[in-house]
Write an enzyme that holds these catalytic residues in place. Structure first.
Site, PDB file in Angstrom:
ATOM      1  N   CYS A   1     -57.824 -38.172 -38.843  1.00 13.12           N
ATOM      2  CA  CYS A   1     -58.090 -37.076 -38.058  1.00 13.12           C
ATOM      3  C   CYS A   1     -57.400 -37.371 -36.398  1.00 13.12           C
ATOM      4  CB  CYS A   1     -59.458 -36.802 -37.802  1.00 13.12           C
ATOM      5  SG  CYS A   1     -60.396 -36.784 -39.294  1.00 13.12           S
TER       6      CYS A   1
ATOM      7  N   ARG B   1     -52.168 -34.772 -37.508  1.00 12.57           N
ATOM      8  CA  ARG B   1     -52.964 -35.743 -38.203  1.00 12.57           C
ATOM      9  C   ARG B   1     -53.976 -35.175 -39.031  1.00 12.57           C
ATOM     10  NH1 ARG B   1     -53.325 -41.240 -36.142  1.00 12.57           N
ATOM     11  NH2 ARG B   1     -55.371 -41.261 -37.138  1.00 12.57           N
TER      12      ARG B   1
ATOM     13  N   TRP C   1     -59.271 -33.747 -40.828  1.00 10.96           N
ATOM     14  CA  TRP C   1     -58.806 -33.751 -42.130  1.00 10.96           C
ATOM     15  C   TRP C   1     -60.197 -34.017 -43.133  1.00 10.96           C
ATOM     16  CZ3 TRP C   1     -58.020 -37.053 -46.259  1.00 10.96           C
ATOM     17  CH2 TRP C   1     -56.883 -36.551 -46.967  1.00 10.96           C
TER      18      TRP C   1
ATOM     19  N   ASN D   1     -63.291 -40.963 -36.965  1.00  9.44           N
ATOM     20  CA  ASN D   1     -62.375 -40.891 -37.948  1.00  9.44           C
ATOM     21  C   ASN D   1     -62.589 -42.107 -38.898  1.00  9.44           C
ATOM     22  OD1 ASN D   1     -60.560 -39.224 -36.685  1.00  9.44           O
ATOM     23  ND2 ASN D   1     -59.089 -40.434 -36.076  1.00  9.44           N
ATOM     24  N   GLY D   2     -62.092 -41.676 -40.103  1.00  7.06           N
ATOM     25  CA  GLY D   2     -62.420 -42.839 -41.192  1.00  7.06           C
ATOM     26  C   GLY D   2     -63.550 -42.532 -42.005  1.00  7.06           C
TER      27      GLY D   2
ATOM     28  N   GLU E   1     -37.377 -38.983 -54.177  1.00  4.21           N
ATOM     29  CA  GLU E   1     -37.919 -38.860 -52.827  1.00  4.21           C
ATOM     30  C   GLU E   1     -37.510 -37.269 -52.833  1.00  4.21           C
ATOM     31  OE1 GLU E   1     -39.368 -39.527 -50.382  1.00  4.21           O
ATOM     32  OE2 GLU E   1     -38.676 -38.470 -48.890  1.00  4.21           O
TER      33      GLU E   1
ATOM     34  N   LYS F   1     -40.301 -34.394 -51.549  1.00  2.75           N
ATOM     35  CA  LYS F   1     -40.161 -33.564 -50.440  1.00  2.75           C
ATOM     36  C   LYS F   1     -40.492 -32.110 -50.906  1.00  2.75           C
ATOM     37  CE  LYS F   1     -40.437 -35.770 -47.675  1.00  2.75           C
ATOM     38  NZ  LYS F   1     -40.430 -37.165 -47.610  1.00  2.75           N
TER      39      LYS F   1
ATOM     40  N   GLU G   1     -44.153 -31.417 -51.718  1.00  2.20           N
ATOM     41  CA  GLU G   1     -45.055 -31.523 -50.368  1.00  2.20           C
ATOM     42  C   GLU G   1     -44.941 -30.051 -49.678  1.00  2.20           C
ATOM     43  OE1 GLU G   1     -43.489 -35.164 -48.376  1.00  2.20           O
ATOM     44  OE2 GLU G   1     -45.476 -35.413 -48.111  1.00  2.20           O
TER      45      GLU G   1
ATOM     46  N   HIS H   1     -35.183 -39.172 -73.504  1.00  5.62           N
ATOM     47  CA  HIS H   1     -36.652 -39.691 -74.087  1.00  5.62           C
ATOM     48  C   HIS H   1     -37.659 -38.712 -74.098  1.00  5.62           C
ATOM     49  CE1 HIS H   1     -34.249 -43.225 -75.071  1.00  5.62           C
ATOM     50  NE2 HIS H   1     -33.755 -43.401 -74.028  1.00  5.62           N
TER      51      HIS H   1
ATOM     52  N   LYS I   1     -50.355 -36.640 -41.640  1.00  4.20           N
ATOM     53  CA  LYS I   1     -49.401 -37.417 -41.639  1.00  4.20           C
ATOM     54  C   LYS I   1     -49.766 -39.058 -41.715  1.00  4.20           C
ATOM     55  CE  LYS I   1     -45.281 -38.437 -40.116  1.00  4.20           C
ATOM     56  NZ  LYS I   1     -44.155 -38.340 -40.985  1.00  4.20           N
TER      57      LYS I   1
HETATM   58  O1  M6R Z   1     -47.117 -43.935 -42.558  1.00  2.77           O
HETATM   59  P1  M6R Z   1     -46.653 -44.406 -43.963  1.00  2.77           P
HETATM   60  O2  M6R Z   1     -45.383 -44.724 -44.034  1.00  2.77           O
HETATM   61  O3  M6R Z   1     -47.490 -45.531 -44.485  1.00  2.77           O
HETATM   62  O4  M6R Z   1     -47.033 -43.196 -44.784  1.00  2.77           O
HETATM   63  C1  M6R Z   1     -46.867 -43.441 -46.238  1.00  2.77           C
HETATM   64  C2  M6R Z   1     -47.242 -41.800 -47.204  1.00  2.77           C
HETATM   65  O5  M6R Z   1     -48.050 -41.566 -46.775  1.00  2.77           O
HETATM   66  C3  M6R Z   1     -45.946 -41.079 -46.576  1.00  2.77           C
HETATM   67  O6  M6R Z   1     -44.602 -41.407 -46.831  1.00  2.77           O
HETATM   68  C4  M6R Z   1     -46.042 -39.631 -47.461  1.00  2.77           C
HETATM   69  O7  M6R Z   1     -45.765 -39.854 -48.586  1.00  2.77           O
HETATM   70  C5  M6R Z   1     -45.385 -38.612 -46.686  1.00  2.77           C
HETATM   71  N1  M6R Z   1     -46.158 -37.391 -46.458  1.00  2.77           N
HETATM   72  C6  M6R Z   1     -43.972 -38.283 -47.563  1.00  2.77           C
HETATM   73  O8  M6R Z   1     -43.371 -37.226 -46.755  1.00  2.77           O
END
Ligand code: M6R
Length: 608
Positions: A2, A27, A78, A104-105, A481, A485, A488, A504, A603
């Site tokens: 957060c 965040r 969050w 946070n946490g 990737e 993307k 997400e 397969h 993030k």
């Molecule tokens: O800050 P980080 O690179 O450690 O984050 C890792 C993942 O959480 C991050 O890459 C996540 O998969 C992204 N949302 C991808 O777009």
């Protein structure tokens, strides 16, 4: 993960806090709140406004019920414990409105603590773990808020960043265990935040708190102690980011701005690192490449996929065995590491808890550790033996783009460096790869020029509910990737397979309702890829191929061709990912979705 902002000074605290929270909204954004203290007037109470929903909902509420005062705390949440609603939103307050807390946490032993506190007559209002801290601190409070926080923390286990204010005390108390927190030093004002961007309009002088640090923040000064109250000192850092760098610079979304920044990012990642007439790479690392006989790479999400590219690169150039594993699994399977293993963790934020804990596991087992990182001063940077920074600048879009490209570029540098030092990469090959790397900024610019055509493809398939991504060799991670993307930000189901694996199993899915995006750029296995594409076409599949401009043959087999500049095969993942990023962006944008803040995501994932 957060966002936290705290302020004490001469300005209206609510204004500073809401401004800072706006910069941290990426965040977490399912609820938000602010608490303001009237600063020590006898028998006074804290004022609070908190709301479920995005920060804009809180901002509207503050227009109707403005909060006055020059000391305060704010939060964007969050959700972990308890759904996003007004009651579970932070800050959490004591019944008498004297004590306010933001966190946070995760407080891991909160259920046990809650039982004890309930037995003592405390009444809980929310479903959060955080509220336990309110009652625990109240329980320890005898007129000294700092002492009360210190004693409460002795009973707590977990990962947290905690900020506390009390109506009778002119101080903010902050404590850190694992979750990040940074202090901002101003002129007759001081700040605390979970991330640097919140502070940039006010100060560039910051102190990154370490695990086990407490800060007592008043308008005039900041005092640091450990959890036992012993005085400690921490270095003051000056942040050199341009505040503008964190703005959208005219683009409709941060994600698009960050895609367009990639040519510059590559220049920054490479900056000053090519030496010796273009045949060598210089990295400022303590690591001795001759004392490594195995490499283990661990990371999460997009960073993990960059690690998969790293696996190909290091095996090819440095002839070292490499394994790659998601960090959330790594430490729970008792990995076998030793002093000759190099464990590489990869993280944009440097705060991802799974990656941080994987690093700690590697260190416990005596492995050498190296981090590929973006954010300086992050938790991982402080614990790892060596850091290789990607210099991508602040990445705000939740969907990582420029950080991924820079991570792959950093792996290219590392693989050349290892290969040269170990004598496994001859001059001529090193020179060829470095030449190709030097050309990548221009090639990425050219790849971005396909955006218009990619937007037409996105328009054609935005209503489809499934996509398949295929790639092989060093571009299998590019396919992974691409699928991540799209999932997400457009919420379209997408799967990725190594192209040769299709027959397969996944080939059973092929029909005219599932576009298949296939990386078919120049490679040793190009002909085999074309055969796989024909297999898709033979089953009425829709093929969208990524191919080089000179490739005439592919047009006969693919329904759509996205042109991608041709480069050295080992460098191609840097270029090829651009089309994947733009396809996801253009699809989500056309669907009217919130590209920068996709649902359910944050993030930086600082909870397990
Ligand atoms: O800050 P980080 O690179 O450690 O984050 C890792 C993942 O959480 C991050 O890459 C996540 O998969 C992204 N949302 C991808 O777009």
């Amino acid at each position: 993960m957060c966002g936290i902002v705290g302020y004490v000074g001469h300005r209206q605290a609510a204004d500073v806090i809401v401004d800072g929270l706006t910069r941290l909204e990426y965040r977490g954004y399912d609820s938000a709140g602010v608490v303001i203290s009237p600063r020590g007037e006898a028998a006074s109470k804290l004022d609070v406004v908190k709301r479920a929903g995005k920060l804009s909902v809180l901002k509207d509420a503050l227009v109707t019920s403005p909060l006055q005062g020059t000391l305060g705390l704010g939060h964007t949440r969050w959700a972990t414990h308890g759904k996003p609603n007004d009651v579970n939103a932070h800050p959490h307050l004591s019944e008498d409105y004297k004590l306010g807390i933001i966190h946070n946490g995760i407080i891991e032993n909160y259920l046990e603590l809650k039982q004890e506190l309930l037995a003592k007559g405390h009444v809980f209002l929310s479903e959060t773990d955080t509220e336990v801290m309110v009652h625990l601190i109240e329980e320890h409070y005898r007129g000294d808020i700092v002492e009360a926080v210190r004693n409460a923390l002795k009973q707590v286990t977990g990962a947290y960043a905690l900020v506390v204010s009390h109506a009778d005390h002119d101080v903010i108390v902050a404590a850190r265990a694992t979750s990040p927190m940074v202090l901002g030093l101003g002129d007759n004002e001081n700040f605390v935040a979970s991330d640097v961007p919140a502070l940039l309009p006010y100060t560039r002088e910051v102190i990154f708190l370490h695990d086990g640090d407490m800060a007592l923040i008043t308008q005039e000064k900041i005092t640091l102690t450990d959890f036992d109250g012993n005085a400690i000192e921490r270095e003051v850092s000056t942040i050199d980011w341009d505040a503008e760098a964190a703005e959208k610079a005219g683009f409709p979304h941060y994600m698009l701005k960050e895609i367009y920044e990639q040519p510059t990012v590559l220049q920054n990642t490479f900056g000053g690192r090519f030496v010796g007439n273009g045949t060598d790479v210089q990295l400022d690392l303590k690591l001795d490449p001759m004392r490594v006989n195995r490499v283990v790479i661990t990371a999460c999400g997009t960073a993990y996929y960059s690690g998969m590219v790293g696996e190909y690169l290091i095996e090819r150039m440095a002839r070292l065995p490499v394994e790659v594993e998601v960090a959330s699994e790594f430490r729970y399977r008792q990995p076998v590491l030793d002093a000759n293993t190099l464990c590489i963790v990869v993280s944009q934020s440097g705060e991802t808890i799974d990656t941080l804990e994987a690093l700690r596991e590697a260190k416990r087992q005596g492995a050498k550790t190296l981090a590929i990182l973006n954010v300086k001063g992050s938790s991982i940077s402080r614990e790892v033996d060596d850091s290789l920074y990607i210099h991508a600048g602040p990445e705000i879009g939740v969907a990582s783009t420029k950080a991924y490209m820079a991570m792959v570029a950093a792996f290219e540098l590392l693989a050349v460096w290892l290969g040269r030092a170990r004598g496994t990469l001859p001059d001529s090959e090193a020179a060829e790869i470095i030449k190709a790397l030097r050309a990548t900024p221009h090639m990425v610019e050219d790849a971005i020029k396909e955006r218009h055509h990619i937007a037409e493809i996105a328009e054609a398939f935005k209503g489809f509910s499934d996509y398949l991504f295929l790639g092989r060799g060093i571009n299998f991670p590019t396919a992974l990737e691409g699928a991540l993307k799209l999932k997400e930000i457009s919420y379209i189901h997408a799967e990725a397979y190594a192209t040769g694996e299709m027959k397969h199993g996944p080939i059973a899915l092929i029909d005219d309702q599932m576009p298949v995006v296939c990386v078919a750029t120049a490679s040793e296995l190009y002909e085999k890829t074309v055969s796989n594409i024909q297999e898709v076409k033979a089953r009425d599949g829709i093929v969208i191929a990524l191919a080089n401009p000179e490739d005439e043959q592919i047009k006969a087999h693919a329904d759509y061709v996205i042109k991608v500049p041709q480069t050295h095969e080992l460098v191609s993942p840097v270029i090829n990912v651009v089309a994947m990023q733009l396809l996801a962006y253009e699809t989500a944008h056309r669907l009217g979705l919130d590209v920068d803040q996709p649902r359910n995501l944050a993030k930086s994932v600082t909870v397990e």
